[in-house]
Design a protein around this motif. Structure first.
Motif, PDB file in Angstrom:
ATOM      1  N   ALA A   6      20.109   2.110 -14.433  1.00 25.28           N
ATOM      2  CA  ALA A   6      20.310   3.236 -15.355  1.00 25.28           C
ATOM      3  C   ALA A   6      21.799   3.542 -15.521  1.00 25.28           C
ATOM      4  CB  ALA A   6      19.566   4.469 -14.865  1.00 25.28           C
ATOM      5  N   GLY A   7      22.583   3.254 -14.509  1.00 20.49           N
ATOM      6  CA  GLY A   7      24.020   3.510 -14.583  1.00 20.49           C
ATOM      7  C   GLY A   7      24.837   2.369 -15.151  1.00 20.49           C
ATOM      8  N   TRP A  42      13.004  -4.227 -12.910  1.00 21.58           N
ATOM      9  CA  TRP A  42      13.289  -2.805 -12.775  1.00 21.58           C
ATOM     10  C   TRP A  42      12.848  -2.118 -14.058  1.00 21.58           C
ATOM     11  CZ3 TRP A  42      16.610  -6.797 -13.124  1.00 21.58           C
ATOM     12  CH2 TRP A  42      17.459  -6.856 -14.222  1.00 21.58           C
ATOM     13  N   ASN A  72      16.066   0.745 -10.242  1.00 24.14           N
ATOM     14  CA  ASN A  72      15.926   1.546 -11.463  1.00 24.14           C
ATOM     15  C   ASN A  72      17.139   2.453 -11.628  1.00 24.14           C
ATOM     16  OD1 ASN A  72      13.387   0.367 -11.477  1.00 24.14           O
ATOM     17  ND2 ASN A  72      12.309   2.230 -10.931  1.00 24.14           N
ATOM     18  N   THR A  73      17.554   3.081 -10.536  1.00 24.00           N
ATOM     19  CA  THR A  73      18.697   3.992 -10.565  1.00 24.00           C
ATOM     20  C   THR A  73      19.993   3.237 -10.820  1.00 24.00           C
ATOM     21  OG1 THR A  73      17.546   5.450  -9.032  1.00 24.00           O
ATOM     22  CG2 THR A  73      19.923   5.777  -9.259  1.00 24.00           C
ATOM     23  N   ALA A 121      15.155   1.588  -6.018  1.00 25.33           N
ATOM     24  CA  ALA A 121      16.588   1.871  -6.142  1.00 25.33           C
ATOM     25  C   ALA A 121      17.221   1.098  -7.294  1.00 25.33           C
ATOM     26  CB  ALA A 121      17.306   1.541  -4.833  1.00 25.33           C
TER      27      ALA A 121
END
Length: 118
Positions: free
Chosen positions: A22-23, A110, A18-19, A16
């Motif tokens: 990314a934001g 991450w 990583n997500t 999670a």
């Protein structure tokens, strides 16, 4: 919930993160996107939320080679081509985390997918 500054140092990774990263991550290519040599990822760590910066070289051994050598020119040309890389970022925040001993950051890692020249 534990105060975020009190999170102990732990070498760990969660998919999670990583997500989340990314934001929130800021990604830049140096010296520029036309001829990148280094990917710099900065932003808050998804685990401890402290600001961290990570540099990922795209050209290995760049400092050991004279830029005028054929091998160096080929490596720089290869790095400048449109491409992508999975960059593993490891928290390097300056906050002192319990149980960190000599380590910096909180121990979290991450992965970000970075593309350039596309």
């Amino acid at each position: 919930m534990t105060d975020q500054q009190e999170l102990p140092y732990r070498v760990e990774s969660e998919p999670a993160w990583n997500t989340v990263a990314a934001g929130t991550a800021r990604v830049s290519l140096h010296p520029d996107e036309a001829a990148p040599e280094v990917v710099v990822v900065s932003g808050p760590c998804p685990r401890c939320r402290h600001e961290t910066v990570h540099s990922e070289p795209l050209v290995a051994y760049a400092n050991a080679l004279a830029r005028s050598s054929l091998l160096a020119r080929l490596l720089y040309q290869r790095a400048a081509e449109p491409g992508s890389r999975e960059v593993e970022v490891i928290c390097g925040c300056p906050t002192s985390h319990p149980e960190a001993a000599e380590q910096t950051g909180c121990g979290a890692s991450w992965v970000l997918h970075v593309e350039w020249g596309v």
